[in-house]
Motif scaffolding. Structure first.
Motif: not given
Ligand SMILES: [Zn+2]
Length: 250
Positions: A218-223
């Motif tokens: 989620a952090a990697r995808r900006g979620a």
């Protein structure tokens, strides 16, 4: 009552003719389950909302009860794993389902949980996960502006103390209760949660090592992602914190 009866009743009832024409039969064919390898999730829907909720460890019985009760009144979509064990099967091997969201994390989990693994077994398991991962990820991650809250339980071995050294920011309002805390991936959410009476850590920056957990993805995808950890058995506290987050986060 079969689907056709139900459809007629809905058309006659709460649905306008226009809504029926727009959505057609679609809602009646929406799946009640989604899976990746042996991780099979029951989908609980309540109304329309950008909130998503997740129970990913099947042995975290307190979180299961809390999430199920919460969804009876709160709008959103919850994904509740159906197995009752912490680990799940992928092909012939065991894996922690919260380590299957990256290839590197999955490989490390497979090798640590299966003592007699063979290279071709691990390779086959990784192929199975690679094949199905994105389908599950697309379901779990919230739409733009939405939020996913994952509910977990812990015991003696794990607390906020384990997360503090690898976090970008921390707010420990309740140091005597390190087993109850939020972990979030957005600074704006951190600022709100840090005004609660509870512990919270922010993990926004891409970590050096990807452990395959959903929070890292989620952090990697900006979620926007929030983990809610509470000690196993403490249902009242977990429901209280879940409600606090739900009411105070946008
Ligand atoms: Zn867990």
């Amino acid at each position: 009552m079969n689907a056709a009866h139900r459809a007629r009743r809905l058309v006659a009832g709460s649905w306008s003719r226009r809504e029926f024409l727009v959505f057609g039969w679609f809602p009646f064919f929406r799946s009640r389950h989604i899976h990746l390898a042996g991780a099979r999730f029951r989908i609980l829907r309540n109304g329309r909302s950008k909130r998503r909720y997740l129970l990913i460890h099947g042995n975290e019985e307190t979180a299961r009860i809390v999430l199920t009760r919460f969804m009876e009144t709160q709008p959103g979509i919850a994904y509740r794993i159906e197995t009752r064990t912490r680990n799940i099967q992928v092909n012939s091997l065991e894996i922690d389902p919260n380590r299957m969201f990256s290839r590197a994390g999955a490989e490390a989990s497979l090798k640590s949980l299966n003592t007699n693994w063979a290279p071709q077994q691990v390779a086959a398991a990784l192929r199975t996960l690679d094949h199905g991962r994105e389908h599950l990820v697309r379901a779990l991650l919230p739409p733009a502006g939405g939020l996913i809250i994952a509910v977990h339980n812990n015991s003696e071995e794990y607390s906020v103390a384990d997360e503090v050294p690898i976090s970008d920011a921390t707010s420990l309002r309740e140091p005597a209760n390190p087993h109850a805390f939020f972990l979030c991936t957005e600074r704006a959410d951190f600022l709100i949660l840090s005004r609660s009476p509870y512990n919270v850590v922010l993990q926004q920056e891409k970590p050096e090592r990807d452990d395959g957990s959903l929070s890292r993805l989620a952090a990697r995808r900006g979620a926007r992602y929030v983990n809610l950890e509470v000690r196993l058995g403490n249902a009242d506290r977990q429901l209280e914190m879940l409600r606090w987050a739900n009411q105070n986060l946008p």
